[in-house]
Design a protein around this motif. Structure first.
Motif, mmCIF file in Angstrom:
data_model
loop_
_atom_site.group_PDB
_atom_site.id
_atom_site.type_symbol
_atom_site.label_atom_id
_atom_site.label_comp_id
_atom_site.label_asym_id
_atom_site.label_seq_id
_atom_site.Cartn_x
_atom_site.Cartn_y
_atom_site.Cartn_z
ATOM 1 N N PRO A 381 0.820 -1.215 0.000
ATOM 2 C CA PRO A 381 0.000 0.000 0.000
ATOM 3 C C PRO A 381 0.853 1.264 0.000
ATOM 4 C CG PRO A 381 -0.808 -1.576 1.623
ATOM 5 C CD PRO A 381 0.507 -2.109 1.139
ATOM 6 N N VAL A 382 0.533 2.177 -0.886
ATOM 7 C CA VAL A 382 1.196 3.481 -0.926
ATOM 8 C C VAL A 382 0.126 4.556 -0.979
ATOM 9 C CG1 VAL A 382 3.278 2.623 -2.072
ATOM 10 C CG2 VAL A 382 1.356 3.391 -3.454
ATOM 11 N N THR A 383 0.508 5.748 -0.601
ATOM 12 C CA THR A 383 -0.460 6.842 -0.561
ATOM 13 C C THR A 383 -0.184 7.902 -1.621
ATOM 14 O OG1 THR A 383 0.887 7.985 1.102
ATOM 15 C CG2 THR A 383 -0.869 6.531 1.910
ATOM 16 N N THR A 384 0.924 7.767 -2.325
ATOM 17 C CA THR A 384 1.275 8.777 -3.319
ATOM 18 C C THR A 384 1.114 8.218 -4.722
ATOM 19 O OG1 THR A 384 3.619 8.128 -3.224
ATOM 20 C CG2 THR A 384 2.897 9.925 -1.778
ATOM 21 N N THR A 385 0.766 9.106 -5.645
ATOM 22 C CA THR A 385 0.605 8.763 -7.051
ATOM 23 C C THR A 385 1.767 9.342 -7.848
ATOM 24 O OG1 THR A 385 -1.800 8.743 -6.876
ATOM 25 C CG2 THR A 385 -0.874 9.050 -9.071
ATOM 26 N N ASN A 386 2.266 8.587 -8.796
ATOM 27 C CA ASN A 386 3.333 9.081 -9.663
ATOM 28 C C ASN A 386 2.706 10.028 -10.691
ATOM 29 O OD1 ASN A 386 5.413 9.533 -11.474
ATOM 30 N ND2 ASN A 386 6.153 7.428 -11.411
ATOM 31 N N MET A 387 2.602 11.288 -10.325
ATOM 32 C CA MET A 387 1.939 12.256 -11.202
ATOM 33 C C MET A 387 2.784 12.614 -12.416
ATOM 34 S SD MET A 387 -1.097 12.732 -10.343
ATOM 35 C CE MET A 387 -1.386 13.995 -11.575
ATOM 36 N N VAL A 388 4.090 12.367 -12.339
ATOM 37 C CA VAL A 388 4.923 12.552 -13.535
ATOM 38 C C VAL A 388 4.448 11.582 -14.614
ATOM 39 C CG1 VAL A 388 7.252 12.389 -14.492
ATOM 40 C CG2 VAL A 388 6.898 13.361 -12.208
ATOM 41 N N LEU A 389 4.238 10.332 -14.204
ATOM 42 C CA LEU A 389 3.752 9.306 -15.128
ATOM 43 C C LEU A 389 2.368 9.675 -15.665
ATOM 44 C CD1 LEU A 389 3.955 6.367 -16.321
ATOM 45 C CD2 LEU A 389 2.801 5.614 -14.238
ATOM 46 N N VAL A 390 1.460 10.038 -14.779
ATOM 47 C CA VAL A 390 0.087 10.345 -15.189
ATOM 48 C C VAL A 390 0.053 11.562 -16.112
ATOM 49 C CG1 VAL A 390 -2.188 11.053 -14.368
ATOM 50 C CG2 VAL A 390 -0.903 9.309 -13.115
ATOM 51 N N GLY A 391 0.739 12.622 -15.720
ATOM 52 C CA GLY A 391 0.714 13.844 -16.504
ATOM 53 C C GLY A 391 1.306 13.679 -17.893
ATOM 54 N N LEU A 392 2.483 13.037 -17.975
ATOM 55 C CA LEU A 392 3.120 12.852 -19.279
ATOM 56 C C LEU A 392 2.314 11.908 -20.163
ATOM 57 C CD1 LEU A 392 6.928 12.637 -18.367
ATOM 58 C CD2 LEU A 392 5.719 14.496 -19.526
ATOM 59 N N ALA A 393 1.753 10.849 -19.568
ATOM 60 C CA ALA A 393 0.966 9.897 -20.355
ATOM 61 C C ALA A 393 -0.266 10.570 -20.959
ATOM 62 C CB ALA A 393 0.554 8.708 -19.483
ATOM 63 N N ILE A 394 -0.969 11.368 -20.163
ATOM 64 C CA ILE A 394 -2.153 12.061 -20.672
ATOM 65 C C ILE A 394 -1.753 13.077 -21.753
ATOM 66 C CG2 ILE A 394 -3.987 13.686 -20.068
ATOM 67 C CD1 ILE A 394 -4.267 12.235 -17.408
ATOM 68 N N LEU A 395 -0.631 13.779 -21.547
ATOM 69 C CA LEU A 395 -0.175 14.745 -22.547
ATOM 70 C C LEU A 395 0.129 14.057 -23.880
ATOM 71 C CD1 LEU A 395 0.907 17.477 -23.537
ATOM 72 C CD2 LEU A 395 3.129 16.834 -22.561
ATOM 73 N N ILE A 396 0.930 12.992 -23.820
ATOM 74 C CA ILE A 396 1.313 12.299 -25.059
ATOM 75 C C ILE A 396 0.087 11.688 -25.731
ATOM 76 C CG2 ILE A 396 2.666 10.375 -25.994
ATOM 77 C CD1 ILE A 396 4.700 10.931 -23.725
ATOM 78 N N GLY A 397 -0.769 11.045 -24.941
ATOM 79 C CA GLY A 397 -1.989 10.473 -25.502
ATOM 80 C C GLY A 397 -2.884 11.537 -26.106
#
Length: 562
Positions: A381-397
């Motif tokens: 269990p972790v409480t943080t999200t890798n927003m670098v991954l989320v942000g870049l993926a949404i941008l590229i997509g």
């Protein structure tokens, strides 16, 4: 007081969104006989009512939350989507494509016969097939048609009208057809078929049962007697003294001292061993007596952890084979979860593991660490999200999805929303290969999925509120019956297609049908009738494929009706 509240909501539309969510989730949770409306329908209805006072909300807010939602959808279904296309899930994936096309054609037929435009057609698709996500892509597609702003707005306002009218039977009707008509259509006793399937999947299991072979019961300390059955045997031999039972020596005291040991270490009378296994086996066979209290010996670090399966070597392997691997020594399996909905898969000897499955395992920490190293990644269990991954993926997509390709003079584009969905699929699959890229915790996925979609739906409801009643009068009650048609036809055909064309086992056929309609509730109803989780084995791959296609149909149905 009411005027003050209305004026405040108009001046602060963000407050209107939050009150719509609160009311929507509450209304959606109310249980009526046999069903609930669900948060999406509840939020839409709340938005329509609140929107009667006239509230303007920026469309950018709606787009942000919808893109977030679509990325989360793709991230969740990515592993099963890729598996269905690339491996032994292909028949189920192709079946999902066939059923998804039937759903689209049923809606198209109803819309053409009734003379519905793209707005009512898109709402009919979203409601009859209970695929709320398609509303966003349909809205984007209408914006791309080049219609006058007033006409485009009128078509968009009809989408929630048709959705609200057809969604109820879309939800209830699918479950009723599959759970109650489905077995009769197939000519089977679904409970008997699932029991038969479980017996076949248990072929080769230990006489004592597979559950006892996989699951730990006790950790106890025993002194080995002079005439003990394991006296003079190696540790490896001692762990095999009972056929069909998994017992493991976790610690050893010899000569009064706790000593390191290997599988070749010889056990001698007077030694004290800490053993994990079923209590009756330990008492009756391992030394046949002399349980001792030895807190130091039993002070073994233990751990229960979720393990994300990423190993190619485990993909497609049966549990009974995996249990015999050296890295499975001392590890006990509690559950298997699969797919975006994290459905529980039956723990049977011949159940096959898939990459992307999450196994809940327990045992001594050293044994668990060994299993994790061989199998995949400890999904602690972790409480943080890798927003670098989320942000870049949404941008590229989004950049890819925004590209416009003219076909026959019609500008075709996935839109930034469709691009976010594709990006989520890719990243979700990639994490099963390279989990080090980062994670989106389950709680965050729930927020992006549920709240992301419902903020979008809330704004749709609020924005269309002033014209909703007029749209309802324009659509007429005939739309309800066309919704019944569009829901029922694919589901009445799907079990026969699964039986006669794809030759699915009767125990999983209806699960495949529910997955192909992305209807978790219907498969749960089938499971209740069958008194088994076996139908879930046919659910995950079709769900992943159809969830993607039915969402994209929001774009397609608009183009077909233009």
């Amino acid at each position: 007081m009411l005027d003050y509240i209305a004026d405040t909501l108009r001046a602060n539309p963000q407050l209107a969104i939050f009150i719509t969510l609160a009311i929507g989730y509450w209304v959606g949770s109310i249980r009526f006989p046999g069903f609930t409306l669900g948060s999406v329908t509840g939020t839409l209805l709340a938005g329509v009512v609140i929107g009667q006072i006239g509230i303007d909300i920026s469309g950018q807010v709606k787009s942000i939350f919808f893109i977030m939602f679509l990325f989360a959808v793709g991230f969740g279904v990515g592993p099963q989507f890729v598996r269905g296309i690339a491996s032994d899930g292909a028949p189920q994936a192709i079946f999902a494509v066939v059923v998804s096309i039937l759903c689209l054609l049923a809606v198209y037929f109803a819309a053409v016969v009734s003379g519905y435009g793209p707005g009512l057609g898109a709402g009919l698709l979203a409601g009859a097939q209970t695929i709320s996500a398609s509303i966003g892509l349909a809205t984007d597609a209408i914006n791309q048609l080049g219609l006058p702003p007033e006409q485009a707005k009128a078509e968009q306002d009809l989408i929630p009208v048709a959705y609200a009218i057809t969604y109820l039977f879309g939800t209830i009707g699918t479950g009723w057809i599959l759970a109650f008509l489905g077995p009769k259509m197939l000519g089977v006793d679904i409970a008997a078929e699932c029991a038969r399937y479980e017996r076949e999947m248990s072929d080769g299991a230990p006489k004592q049962g597979f559950t006892s072979a996989w699951r730990a019961r006790e950790l106890r300390a025993y002194r080995i007697r002079d005439n003990g059955v394991v006296a003079g045997k190696t540790v490896a031999e001692a762990e095999r003294v009972v056929d069909g039972e998994r017992i493991f020596i976790e610690n050893l005291r010899s000569g009064g001292e706790i000593v390191p040991f290997t599988g070749a270490t010889v056990l001698r009378p007077g030694d004290v061993v800490a053993v994990a296994g079923k209590r009756e086996v330990l008492v009756n066979r391992l030394g046949e007596g002399d349980e001792v209290e030895d807190r130091e010996l039993l002070d073994i670090p233990v751990e229960s952890v979720d393990v994300l399966i990423t190993s190619k070597a485990l993909d497609g392997r049966e549990l009974m084979d995996v249990a015999n691997e050296p890295y499975a020594r001392g590890v006990y399996l509690n559950s298997i979860r699969r797919g975006a909905m994290a459905v529980n898969i039956p723990v049977l000897p011949r159940t096959k593991l898939n990459r992307g499955d999450i196994l809940r395992v327990g045992g001594a920490k050293a044994d668990v660490d060994s299993f994790v190293k061989a199998a995949g990644f400890a999904d602690r269990p972790v409480t943080t999200t890798n927003m670098v991954l989320v942000g870049l993926a949404i941008l590229i997509g989004g950049l890819i999805g925004a590209a416009v390709v003219p076909i026959g003079g019609v500008p075709i584009t996935l839109s930034t929303s469709g691009g976010a969905l594709i990006a989520g699929l890719f990243v979700g699959w990639l994490r099963t290969v390279k989990p080090q890229i980062g994670n989106v915790p389950q709680a965050t996925l729930w927020f992006m999925n549920s709240v992301g979609l419902n903020v979008f739906i809330a704004i749709v409801g609020i924005s269309s509120g002033p014209t909703f009643i007029a749209g309802l009068q324009e659509a007429g009650f005939g739309l309800f019956f066309w919704g019944l048609f569009a829901t029922a036809v694919p589901m009445l055909l799907a079990p026969y297609i699964g039986k006669y064309i794809f030759r699915f086992d009767p125990a999983i056929n209806l699960g495949c049908c529910g997955g192909a309609r992305t209807s978790t509730a219907s498969v749960a109803m089938v499971g209740e009738v069958a008194k088994s989780d076996v139908p879930m084995l046919g659910y995950t791959v079709p769900y992943a494929v159809s969830n993607t296609l039915l969402t994209l149909w929001g774009l397609v149905i608009v183009l077909m009706l233009t």
